[in-house]
Design a protein around this motif. Structure first.
Motif, mmCIF file in Angstrom:
data_model
loop_
_atom_site.group_PDB
_atom_site.id
_atom_site.type_symbol
_atom_site.label_atom_id
_atom_site.label_comp_id
_atom_site.label_asym_id
_atom_site.label_seq_id
_atom_site.Cartn_x
_atom_site.Cartn_y
_atom_site.Cartn_z
ATOM 1 N N HIS A 281 0.994 -0.747 0.035
ATOM 2 C CA HIS A 281 0.410 0.342 -0.138
ATOM 3 C C HIS A 281 1.342 1.234 0.147
ATOM 4 O O HIS A 281 2.001 1.276 1.054
ATOM 5 C CB HIS A 281 -0.608 0.122 1.336
ATOM 6 C CG HIS A 281 -1.570 -1.215 1.682
ATOM 7 N ND1 HIS A 281 -2.796 -1.367 0.630
ATOM 8 C CD2 HIS A 281 -1.467 -2.363 2.556
ATOM 9 C CE1 HIS A 281 -2.814 -3.181 0.724
ATOM 10 N NE2 HIS A 281 -2.917 -3.471 1.925
ATOM 11 N N LEU A 282 0.597 2.186 -0.708
ATOM 12 C CA LEU A 282 1.882 3.230 -0.999
ATOM 13 C C LEU A 282 1.738 4.183 0.116
ATOM 14 O O LEU A 282 0.947 3.814 1.086
ATOM 15 C CB LEU A 282 0.973 4.645 -1.730
ATOM 16 C CG LEU A 282 0.921 4.028 -3.576
ATOM 17 C CD1 LEU A 282 -0.438 4.786 -4.583
ATOM 18 C CD2 LEU A 282 2.445 3.873 -3.918
ATOM 19 N N LYS A 283 2.560 4.203 0.654
ATOM 20 C CA LYS A 283 3.500 4.799 2.496
ATOM 21 C C LYS A 283 3.308 6.528 1.448
ATOM 22 O O LYS A 283 3.548 6.976 0.379
ATOM 23 C CB LYS A 283 4.491 4.448 2.617
ATOM 24 C CG LYS A 283 5.057 5.442 3.508
ATOM 25 C CD LYS A 283 6.694 4.470 4.498
ATOM 26 C CE LYS A 283 6.223 3.239 4.501
ATOM 27 N NZ LYS A 283 8.019 2.707 5.276
ATOM 28 N N GLY A 284 2.325 7.509 2.766
ATOM 29 C CA GLY A 284 3.106 8.727 2.983
ATOM 30 C C GLY A 284 2.379 9.651 1.640
ATOM 31 O O GLY A 284 1.036 9.443 1.465
ATOM 32 N N ALA A 285 3.267 10.325 1.241
ATOM 33 C CA ALA A 285 2.833 11.368 0.691
ATOM 34 C C ALA A 285 2.399 10.505 -0.616
ATOM 35 O O ALA A 285 2.177 11.486 -1.616
ATOM 36 C CB ALA A 285 3.799 12.304 0.366
ATOM 37 N N LEU A 286 3.599 9.330 -1.214
ATOM 38 C CA LEU A 286 3.339 8.545 -2.266
ATOM 39 C C LEU A 286 1.418 8.831 -2.450
ATOM 40 O O LEU A 286 1.574 7.928 -3.575
ATOM 41 C CB LEU A 286 4.168 7.740 -2.179
ATOM 42 C CG LEU A 286 5.392 7.497 -2.652
ATOM 43 C CD1 LEU A 286 6.521 6.608 -2.180
ATOM 44 C CD2 LEU A 286 5.688 8.625 -3.317
ATOM 45 N N ARG A 287 0.982 8.927 -1.104
ATOM 46 C CA ARG A 287 -0.410 8.572 -1.785
ATOM 47 C C ARG A 287 -1.175 9.209 -3.077
ATOM 48 O O ARG A 287 -2.376 9.318 -3.293
ATOM 49 C CB ARG A 287 -0.994 8.249 -0.422
ATOM 50 C CG ARG A 287 -1.008 7.017 1.096
ATOM 51 C CD ARG A 287 -1.441 7.220 1.722
ATOM 52 N NE ARG A 287 -1.069 6.349 3.202
ATOM 53 C CZ ARG A 287 -0.781 6.946 4.322
ATOM 54 N NH1 ARG A 287 -1.605 7.706 4.630
ATOM 55 N NH2 ARG A 287 -0.374 5.542 5.195
ATOM 56 N N ARG A 288 -0.797 10.622 -2.704
ATOM 57 C CA ARG A 288 -0.858 11.177 -4.125
ATOM 58 C C ARG A 288 -0.911 10.659 -5.212
ATOM 59 O O ARG A 288 -1.323 11.367 -6.045
ATOM 60 C CB ARG A 288 -0.319 12.642 -4.466
ATOM 61 C CG ARG A 288 1.421 12.393 -4.579
ATOM 62 C CD ARG A 288 2.196 13.580 -4.784
ATOM 63 N NE ARG A 288 4.213 13.068 -5.151
ATOM 64 C CZ ARG A 288 4.430 13.108 -4.357
ATOM 65 N NH1 ARG A 288 4.514 12.543 -3.527
ATOM 66 N NH2 ARG A 288 5.632 12.829 -5.375
ATOM 67 N N HIS A 289 -0.106 9.019 -5.575
ATOM 68 C CA HIS A 289 -0.273 8.377 -6.980
ATOM 69 C C HIS A 289 -1.240 7.208 -6.541
ATOM 70 O O HIS A 289 -1.351 6.585 -8.001
ATOM 71 C CB HIS A 289 1.197 8.172 -6.734
ATOM 72 C CG HIS A 289 2.155 9.060 -7.522
ATOM 73 N ND1 HIS A 289 2.021 9.282 -9.070
ATOM 74 C CD2 HIS A 289 3.424 9.516 -7.018
ATOM 75 C CE1 HIS A 289 3.180 10.664 -8.894
ATOM 76 N NE2 HIS A 289 4.299 10.080 -7.417
ATOM 77 N N ASP A 290 -2.912 7.767 -5.440
ATOM 78 C CA ASP A 290 -3.278 6.353 -5.690
ATOM 79 C C ASP A 290 -4.381 7.057 -6.870
ATOM 80 O O ASP A 290 -5.090 8.130 -5.951
ATOM 81 C CB ASP A 290 -3.497 6.630 -4.585
ATOM 82 C CG ASP A 290 -4.564 5.258 -3.413
ATOM 83 O OD1 ASP A 290 -4.963 4.639 -4.482
ATOM 84 O OD2 ASP A 290 -5.171 4.730 -2.615
ATOM 85 N N ALA A 291 -4.822 5.934 -7.017
ATOM 86 C CA ALA A 291 -6.139 6.019 -7.743
ATOM 87 C C ALA A 291 -6.837 6.232 -7.041
ATOM 88 O O ALA A 291 -7.982 7.335 -7.454
ATOM 89 C CB ALA A 291 -5.889 5.470 -8.942
ATOM 90 N N ARG A 292 -7.102 5.657 -6.074
ATOM 91 C CA ARG A 292 -8.624 6.023 -5.377
ATOM 92 C C ARG A 292 -9.178 7.734 -4.799
ATOM 93 O O ARG A 292 -10.027 7.618 -4.313
ATOM 94 C CB ARG A 292 -8.659 4.818 -4.428
ATOM 95 C CG ARG A 292 -8.519 3.585 -4.358
ATOM 96 C CD ARG A 292 -8.666 2.494 -3.408
ATOM 97 N NE ARG A 292 -7.271 3.030 -2.674
ATOM 98 C CZ ARG A 292 -6.650 2.260 -1.789
ATOM 99 N NH1 ARG A 292 -7.215 1.108 -1.381
ATOM 100 N NH2 ARG A 292 -5.752 2.487 -1.548
ATOM 101 N N GLU A 293 -7.856 8.454 -4.597
ATOM 102 C CA GLU A 293 -7.636 8.882 -4.014
ATOM 103 C C GLU A 293 -8.519 10.600 -5.335
ATOM 104 O O GLU A 293 -8.919 11.766 -5.173
ATOM 105 C CB GLU A 293 -6.661 9.954 -3.631
ATOM 106 C CG GLU A 293 -5.756 9.554 -2.252
ATOM 107 C CD GLU A 293 -7.310 9.296 -0.945
ATOM 108 O OE1 GLU A 293 -7.099 10.618 -0.938
ATOM 109 O OE2 GLU A 293 -6.778 8.122 -0.651
#
Length: 364
Positions: A281-293
């Motif tokens: 699962h994407l960590k920390g600031a890298l969650r900005r690349h999560d398509a679900r966001e």
């Protein structure tokens, strides 16, 4: 002294093995080598080789593929995925796109890729569009993605994360009442990244023989000999029969990249359910690349049979080594590589496709 495949086969045949032994492999590449080399046909009859959870395409969550299809059709994003993923079917009515390949035929911009770098290049070349990468795979394909993220991925590159760790599926089987195997052949490429020591839990916690193998008949036969020898001696251990590539701690740099990029948590495996500590699962600031966001899920949870195998498909039990591919009622008729119903018949790492391509149980 370097032994040939014939030498290892002679050593195996000379072992005083009177009871059946079931050896599971956890790698689609191993299964392909075993089948194409005809190793099942030359080993003693009381040695059973079982294909296990070694196909990332087969266990990729159905809902992740569905989401990628919808992102291409409804959001007009560029969707990229490894080539095998384009043909994996999802559970939708007949008048809807059942695969990324069918979505492309309907006009969606779906592109096959071979590496995360290709996904990044497409995103760089199309800065005004969202590029969605269906990031399926085990540790060996997730490590290059981690490297890309740490180097700096384009902001318009979004990820549908479907990366999985291999060992938790084996741990789940061993923790069950009926594991279904007596010895384990651990995956060579995964062990090259994560280290052979990752598999020590098999002999130390469960008392089962284990060996890491490469992909040649010589390495595989050496691993079979090692685990059978351990069983006969009553001393379960871990043998490394791929020492030219695999080290106890693996690729330390790759492991650091994985740890820097991802958290580990429970994750769904298609047709099997959630497995603890098995998902990246994407960590920390890298969650900005999560398509679900950034993109809607279009009511995926409300779909009939969301997350499951297609009706009548036994891929989940094949993946877990509960049944051989030929025991599935759909195998070969109507499910073939040309018209796959289940994911195990799509990928060249899927046991069903491997067996059918080798003529096992086929009409030929």
């Amino acid at each position: 002294m370097t032994r040939s495949a014939r030498d290892w086969l002679d050593l195996i045949r000379a072992l005083p093995l009177t009871e059946p032994v079931r050896i599971m492999n956890v790698c689609g590449g191993h299964e392909r080598s075993i089948t194409t080399a005809g190793l099942r046909g030359v080993l003693p009859r009381n040695i059973e080789l079982i294909p296990g959870p070694g196909c990332p395409v087969c266990v990729c969550p159905e809902e992740a593929i569905y989401a990628a299809i919808q992102h291409g059709l409804r959001e007009e994003a560029i969707v990229v995925a490894y080539g095998d993923m384009l043909r994996v079917p999802v559970n939708v009515p007949k008048d809807e796109a059942r695969s990324l390949e069918q979505a492309r035929a309907l006009g969606a911009d779906i592109r096959p890729i071979a590496s995360p770098l290709e996904a990044a290049r497409i995103a760089h070349d199309n800065p005004a569009r969202q590029v969605v990468f269906l990031a399926a795979g085990f540790e060996t394909t997730t490590a290059p993605l981690a490297a890309l993220l740490q180097e700096g991925a384009p902001e318009n590159l979004l990820l549908v994360m479907a990366g999985r760790l291999t060992w938790p599926a084996v741990a789940m089987l061993l923790d069950s009442e009926q594991p279904g195997f007596d010895a384990l052949i651990a995956p060579g490429h995964v062990s090259a990244v994560m280290g052979s020591d990752e598999w020590l839990f098999v002999p130390e916690k469960h008392g089962l023989p284990a060996a890491v193998a490469g992909f040649s008949p010589e390495s595989l036969l050496a691993a079979f000999y090692a685990v059978i020898r351990q069983k006969l001696d009553g001393k379960a251990g871990l043998a490394n029969c791929y020492p030219e590539v695999v080290r106890p701690q693996g690729n330390v740099a790759a492991r650091r990249l994985l740890a820097a990029s991802f958290d580990i948590g429970a994750a769904p495996w298609r047709g099997i359910g959630n497995i603890p500590a098995s998902g990246y699962h994407l960590k920390g600031a890298l969650r900005r690349h999560d398509a679900r966001e950034h993109l809607p899920d279009h009511g995926a949870a409300l779909r009939r049979r969301a997350g499951e195998m297609p009706p009548g498909c036994d891929c989940a039990r094949v993946v877990l080594g509960r049944i051989p591919p030929t025991a599935c009622k759909l195998y070969g008729q109507p499910c073939t590589p040309r018209s796959p119903i289940g994911p195990c018949m799509v990928s060249d790492e899927g046991a069903c496709r491997i067996w059918w391509s080798a003529g096992t149980g086929s009409a030929s």
